[in-house]
Design a protein around this motif. Sequence first.
Motif, PDB file in Angstrom:
ATOM      1  N   SER A 134     109.352 148.188  17.284  1.00  0.00           N
ATOM      2  CA  SER A 134     110.312 147.518  18.156  1.00  0.00           C
ATOM      3  C   SER A 134     110.034 146.025  18.232  1.00  0.00           C
ATOM      4  O   SER A 134     110.958 145.203  18.240  1.00  0.00           O
ATOM      5  CB  SER A 134     110.285 148.135  19.552  1.00  0.00           C
ATOM      6  OG  SER A 134     108.988 148.046  20.116  1.00  0.00           O
ATOM      7  N   GLU A 135     108.765 145.656  18.244  1.00  0.00           N
ATOM      8  CA  GLU A 135     108.394 144.237  18.343  1.00  0.00           C
ATOM      9  C   GLU A 135     108.820 143.466  17.106  1.00  0.00           C
ATOM     10  O   GLU A 135     109.421 142.382  17.202  1.00  0.00           O
ATOM     11  CB  GLU A 135     106.881 144.131  18.542  1.00  0.00           C
ATOM     12  CG  GLU A 135     106.353 142.722  18.673  1.00  0.00           C
ATOM     13  CD  GLU A 135     104.849 142.715  18.864  1.00  0.00           C
ATOM     14  OE1 GLU A 135     104.154 142.044  18.068  1.00  0.00           O
ATOM     15  OE2 GLU A 135     104.372 143.381  19.798  1.00  0.00           O
ATOM     16  N   LEU A 136     108.531 144.004  15.929  1.00  0.00           N
ATOM     17  CA  LEU A 136     108.866 143.287  14.698  1.00  0.00           C
ATOM     18  C   LEU A 136     110.378 143.203  14.509  1.00  0.00           C
ATOM     19  O   LEU A 136     110.896 142.176  14.064  1.00  0.00           O
ATOM     20  CB  LEU A 136     108.204 143.949  13.504  1.00  0.00           C
ATOM     21  CG  LEU A 136     108.349 143.191  12.177  1.00  0.00           C
ATOM     22  CD1 LEU A 136     107.073 143.269  11.353  1.00  0.00           C
ATOM     23  CD2 LEU A 136     109.521 143.742  11.354  1.00  0.00           C
TER      24      LEU A 136
ATOM     25  N   GLY B  85     103.659 144.601  12.483  1.00  0.00           N
ATOM     26  CA  GLY B  85     103.631 144.790  13.923  1.00  0.00           C
ATOM     27  C   GLY B  85     104.287 146.090  14.335  1.00  0.00           C
ATOM     28  O   GLY B  85     104.877 146.799  13.509  1.00  0.00           O
TER      29      GLY B  85
ATOM     30  N   ARG C  95     104.431 151.405  12.968  1.00  0.00           N
ATOM     31  CA  ARG C  95     104.208 150.029  12.516  1.00  0.00           C
ATOM     32  C   ARG C  95     105.137 149.735  11.343  1.00  0.00           C
ATOM     33  O   ARG C  95     105.427 150.624  10.541  1.00  0.00           O
ATOM     34  CB  ARG C  95     102.740 149.879  12.095  1.00  0.00           C
ATOM     35  CG  ARG C  95     102.281 148.505  11.709  1.00  0.00           C
ATOM     36  CD  ARG C  95     100.752 148.399  11.748  1.00  0.00           C
ATOM     37  NE  ARG C  95     100.092 149.472  11.043  1.00  0.00           N
ATOM     38  CZ  ARG C  95      99.476 149.331   9.863  1.00  0.00           C
ATOM     39  NH1 ARG C  95      99.428 148.149   9.282  1.00  0.00           N
ATOM     40  NH2 ARG C  95      98.883 150.361   9.286  1.00  0.00           N
TER      41      ARG C  95
ATOM     42  N   ARG D 147     112.981 152.025  13.106  1.00  0.00           N
ATOM     43  CA  ARG D 147     112.626 151.867  14.515  1.00  0.00           C
ATOM     44  C   ARG D 147     112.250 153.210  15.149  1.00  0.00           C
ATOM     45  O   ARG D 147     111.297 153.314  15.912  1.00  0.00           O
ATOM     46  CB  ARG D 147     113.801 151.251  15.282  1.00  0.00           C
ATOM     47  CG  ARG D 147     113.523 151.021  16.771  1.00  0.00           C
ATOM     48  CD  ARG D 147     114.827 150.746  17.507  1.00  0.00           C
ATOM     49  NE  ARG D 147     115.507 149.587  16.960  1.00  0.00           N
ATOM     50  CZ  ARG D 147     115.311 148.348  17.390  1.00  0.00           C
ATOM     51  NH1 ARG D 147     114.445 148.117  18.355  1.00  0.00           N
ATOM     52  NH2 ARG D 147     115.975 147.344  16.841  1.00  0.00           N
TER      53      ARG D 147
ATOM     54  N   GLU E 253     112.764 143.356  16.851  1.00  0.00           N
ATOM     55  CA  GLU E 253     113.467 142.618  17.903  1.00  0.00           C
ATOM     56  C   GLU E 253     113.040 141.165  17.985  1.00  0.00           C
ATOM     57  O   GLU E 253     113.856 140.286  18.293  1.00  0.00           O
ATOM     58  CB  GLU E 253     113.234 143.304  19.251  1.00  0.00           C
ATOM     59  CG  GLU E 253     113.890 144.668  19.361  1.00  0.00           C
ATOM     60  CD  GLU E 253     113.493 145.396  20.633  1.00  0.00           C
ATOM     61  OE1 GLU E 253     112.861 144.770  21.512  1.00  0.00           O
ATOM     62  OE2 GLU E 253     113.811 146.597  20.739  1.00  0.00           O
ATOM     63  N   SER E 254     111.759 140.896  17.713  1.00  0.00           N
ATOM     64  CA  SER E 254     111.254 139.523  17.845  1.00  0.00           C
ATOM     65  C   SER E 254     110.347 139.156  16.683  1.00  0.00           C
ATOM     66  O   SER E 254     109.148 138.902  16.861  1.00  0.00           O
ATOM     67  CB  SER E 254     110.492 139.373  19.171  1.00  0.00           C
ATOM     68  OG  SER E 254     111.298 139.726  20.260  1.00  0.00           O
TER      69      SER E 254
END
Length: 259
Positions: free
Chosen positions: A240-242, A237, A224, A219, A244-245
């Motif tokens: 943080s996006e991959l 992705g 990416r 992170r 966390e979600s």
Amino acid sequence: MPTEDPAVRFERVTKRYGDHTVLDALDLEVGRGERVTLIGPSGSGKTTILRLLMTLERVSDGVIHVDGEPYSHMPGRKPGTLVPASERRLAERRRRIGMVFQQFNLFPHMSVLENVVEAPVHVLGESREEAERTARDLLDLVGLGDKVDARPTRLSGGQQQRVAIARALAMRPGILLLDEVTSALDPELVAEVLDVLRDVARGTDITLLCVTHEMGFARDVSDRILMFDRGRVVESGPASELLESPAHERTRAFLGAVR
């Protein structure tokens, strides 16, 4: 305006061992200066990507490009054709790529300083004075400026891995590969190595391609993250996006297992 070639491009790269396919027609790009982390279960093909870039393995099919030029291949005799790169060409091209392995692979009979100086002198042709000056700066960077005369066997595992990082950086690589660099360390030594790598990521424009199970580190340093499974990218992705979600069920299951 022409776009800049990526630092690394895998074009339909397949790697097989007998009947077992480790990488399956992989298309992958890493931009110059980008930090990309590869995650996924053991055997999903992550480390094979690094080994192909270090020319420790040869592709079965497809072509690897570095800085816009064929890396795994070279021009053939007929215009427009490519043939597998010769050992000489591979040796010339891989100088641009540095790698830090799980094991430290330091020379036990040499001092810390000599371990960092050896390759720049004998491979890059630097003068010993220049190489030693650079080595001392890098050992300061990794927090070992006071250990230049020590033998590796007198250092902790975390210190030895930091020497290995300095040694890789001494070759002035444009691309740095990190293969589970904390996996051989005791838990209390992991943080010191990851802190050094965070400093490298933030303080240089080096292209970073990393394999790790340390999600906090991924992170912190990654632009990416790519999730691998069975030789393919199942999700990609921003870090943080991959983390966390995640959108893919396979990614969610893997992250649940490693956290």
